[in-house]
Design a protein around this motif. Structure first.
Motif, mmCIF file in Angstrom:
data_model
loop_
_atom_site.group_PDB
_atom_site.id
_atom_site.type_symbol
_atom_site.label_atom_id
_atom_site.label_comp_id
_atom_site.label_asym_id
_atom_site.label_seq_id
_atom_site.Cartn_x
_atom_site.Cartn_y
_atom_site.Cartn_z
ATOM 1 N N ASP A 447 -20.607 0.239 -9.525
ATOM 2 C CA ASP A 447 -20.403 1.670 -9.771
ATOM 3 C C ASP A 447 -21.524 2.233 -10.632
ATOM 4 N N THR A 448 -21.861 1.511 -11.674
ATOM 5 C CA THR A 448 -22.954 1.950 -12.556
ATOM 6 C C THR A 448 -24.257 2.051 -11.781
ATOM 7 N N GLN A 451 -23.976 5.100 -9.095
ATOM 8 C CA GLN A 451 -23.907 6.405 -9.756
ATOM 9 C C GLN A 451 -25.267 6.809 -10.326
ATOM 10 N N ASN A 452 -25.931 5.848 -10.932
ATOM 11 C CA ASN A 452 -27.243 6.154 -11.509
ATOM 12 C C ASN A 452 -28.307 6.320 -10.433
ATOM 13 N N GLU A 454 -27.732 7.555 -7.426
ATOM 14 C CA GLU A 454 -27.490 8.883 -6.852
ATOM 15 C C GLU A 454 -28.056 9.970 -7.765
ATOM 16 N N SER A 455 -27.790 9.822 -9.056
ATOM 17 C CA SER A 455 -28.302 10.812 -10.007
ATOM 18 C C SER A 455 -29.823 10.867 -9.982
ATOM 19 N N TRP A 501 -18.827 5.427 -0.560
ATOM 20 C CA TRP A 501 -20.255 5.655 -0.807
ATOM 21 C C TRP A 501 -21.024 5.765 0.515
#
Length: 633
Positions: A447-448, A451-452, A454-455, A501
């Motif tokens: 997840d980390t 998420q990072n 994608e950001s 995702w």
């Protein structure tokens, strides 16, 4: 007749007179006897008064005589040890090497008994003799200790090379049985006599200390090369190389230690009493454990300096030491606590590593200054997944660590301060499933990562289509690396998140295909004549439809075909320019086909006669478009 009767009375009268005469004599005799008795009684009292003191003195003399006899016997007993001293002294001073050992020990035992008797006499005159016997006994005991020491030294002259025994799985050497018997005989005597001759309450007999010193040094010397090897094999040839299981010498070190320690326990038991086993065994292993502790501290420093790549060495060490301590505890009942203390620093480092690995994943993505402009995945995805795959090789120690941290205890601010933070209720959850906790940790890591990523893609990549390809590529790698490894059975529940995702990446990619899709939408007027009816044979008469259009509508349709062709060709080229994972390319191509083929097919059916087959506006027919879309795969 008268004359005979008078004669009879005269005879009876004579008898009566004789009887009276005898009675008188008896009275006279009785008086004399009474007088004699009176005189005898008086004389007896006089004799009793005269003899009484003499009798009392006689009894006292008898008691005194008995006491004197006892004193003489006691003196004889007291003198007996003194008389024996000269004989025992000759044996003891000759030494155990010149006398049969059992005879020598028997002499010491007799001397010990003599010394005990002298001490019980508590006579001042015997104090000198007590001192002399004590000195003699100490000298004899010291000589026995020297023999004990020499026998042990002979067996410890040559250290063993544990690697040879570990590699061949051979039993480690033991002290010979005849030597064990001699050592047991000496230890038994010294243990029995030590309490009597020691001047203070000292714990541990001389033989215990001698054994622990000599055999302890033997064990430490035998293990020293393995300790050095375990540290030297930790040195990295490549700084970025991830530690691989079994490449450090710590495993061999532990197996060598186990073999030597168990062999030493077999040596200790025949020599010492049951009550002494634990003490002597722990004392003997103490020096080796100190060196083991020193080696683990050096390895811990190395792990801390290379935490991102060598944290796995820490997990391996925890597993190895846990196994070693349990085996030794099972077979000897000792050393478990000492081994756990030795590995504690590495355990704390390993706890901290879980949070540090998460933070490293986040930080490495945040420090990226560019992403691949073709939408390719980034190395950190493969590296992170490889790290999780590698972790599955260390599930037992990781389960232990994660159970102590509690679910989520590896998050920022928890794992990094685990050694100083107060324990939580989760830390004491004895029912916690270590594998489930690892699955949660792996989920948090992925997840980390995503998420990072994608950001970061929103910041560095232009266009949602490119961003979608980038996300889809990374998701595909994650999914493949989960399914192709031991992560699969552990992370079965993560499939829904992977799918979420994947859908997100697909939706972002398909954003660009809205433009050509929009060109395939037209306006139909229901109040105009000539409008084709739905139904019928199912075929659309494009010529009739085009003929029924106004010039303006025809121009609009022509413009739509032209714009579609431009947009479609551009997206096709862009699609082919993207670097896609094989599965991603196939999946995205099918998504595009699912959307474009029906839309274009309907539009083409209605308006392909707009240029009468010249291909000036209508570049693709149905089959050509399908072929082109299949080329996306």
């Amino acid at each position: 007749m008268v004359a005979p009767r008078k004669g009879a009375f005269a005879e009876e009268s004579a008898e009566v007179e004789v009887l009276f005469a005898n009675m008188e004599k008896m009275k006279s005799l009785t008086k004399k006897i009474q007088g004699s008795l009176n005189r005898l009684e008086t004389s007896g009292k006089t004799v009793q008064e005269a003899i009484g003191p003499i009798y009392g003195n006689t009894q006292k003399l008898q008691v005194m005589n008995s006491n004197v006899d006892r004193i003489i016997d006691a003196i004889d007993r007291i003198r007996a040890p003194l008389d024996q001293t000269n004989r025992e002294e000759r044996i003891i001073r000759a030494g155990p090497r010149k006398t049969n050992l059992q005879d020598y020990i028997a002499s010491l035992d007799r001397t010990t008994v003599a010394l005990s008797d002298l001490k019980r006499s508590n006579l001042r005159s015997n104090q000198q003799a007590v001192a002399e016997l004590s000195t003699l006994l100490k000298m004899g005991t010291k000589q026995l200790e020297d023999v004990f020491r020499d026998i042990l030294r002979e067996g410890a002259l040559r250290t063993v090379e544990p690697l040879e025994y570990v590699a061949k799985n051979n039993p480690f050497p033991l002290i010979a049985q005849d030597r064990l018997s001699t050592l047991r005989l000496i230890n038994t005597h010294i243990s029995n006599s030590f309490a009597q001759i020691s001047q203070s309450d000292v714990s541990g007999t001389p033989t215990q200390k001698i054994y622990a010193d000599i055999r302890g040094d033997y064990l430490a010397s035998s293990l020293r090369n393995l300790a050095t090897a375990s540290v030297s094999t930790a040195k990295k040839v490549s700084v970025d190389a991830i530690y691989k299981p079994g490449t450090n010498g710590i495993g061999t070190y532990a197996r060598g230690m186990e073999g030597l320690f168990l062999a030493e326990y077999e040596n200790v038991c025949p020599i010492f009493s049951r009550e002494e086993w634990g003490t002597v065994y722990s004392m003997t292993c103490q020096l080796s454990l100190k060196e083991f502790d020193r080696a683990l501290r050096e390895l811990n420093g190395h792990i801390q300096r290379h935490l991102m790549t060598d944290c796995f060495l820490g997990y391996e060490i925890i597993d190895i030491v846990q196994t070693l301590s349990l085996r030794l505890e099972t077979k000897t009942g000792e050393l478990k606590q000492l081994l756990q203390e030795a590995v504690k620093p590495i355990r704390e480092t390993s706890k901290a590593s879980l949070g540090r690995l998460l933070e490293d994943t986040r930080a490495r993505i945040q420090t990226l200054v560019a992403l691949p402009m073709d939408g390719a995945s980034v190395p950190i995805t493969t590296e992170t997944m490889a790290r999780l795959q590698n972790m599955t090789n260390y599930l037992p120690p990781l389960s232990s660590i994660m159970t102590s941290l509690g679910d989520g205890g590896w998050s920022a601010g928890s794992a990094t301060s685990s050694s100083t933070s107060l324990p939580t209720m989760k830390s004491f959850d004895v029912g916690a499933d270590g594998k489930k906790l690892f699955a949660h940790y792996a989920s948090d890591t992925i997840d980390t990562l995503l998420q990072n990523l994608e950001s970061k893609s929103r910041m560095l990549l232009k266009g949602k289509s490119l961003q979608g390809v980038f996300i889809a590529n990374n998701v595909a790698i994650i999914d493949r690396m989960i399914k192709s490894s031991e992560l699969a059975p552990l992370m079965g529940g993560y499939g829904n998140k992977i799918e979420s995702w994947r859908k997100k990446g697909t939706a972002m990619y398909l954003e660009a295909w809205r433009e050509p899709s929009g060109h395939l939408l037209d306006v139909q007027y229901t109040n105009r004549s000539g409008r084709p009816h739905s139904g019928g044979a199912g075929a659309t008469d494009s010529a009739a439809i085009v003929k029924g259009l106004s010039s303006k509508d025809k121009d609009a349709i022509k413009e739509k075909f032209k714009n579609f062709n431009t947009s479609f060709d551009d997206l096709m080229a862009r699609h082919k320019s993207f670097k896609m994972d094989r599965d991603v390319r196939t999946q995205l191509a099918k998504e595009v086909q699912t959307i474009m083929e029906p839309l274009y097919g309907r539009f083409w059916d209605r308006y392909h006669e707009i240029d009468k087959g010249k291909g000036k506006y209508v570049k693709y027919d149905r089959n050509q478009l399908s072929t082109a879309l299949r080329g996306l795969e």
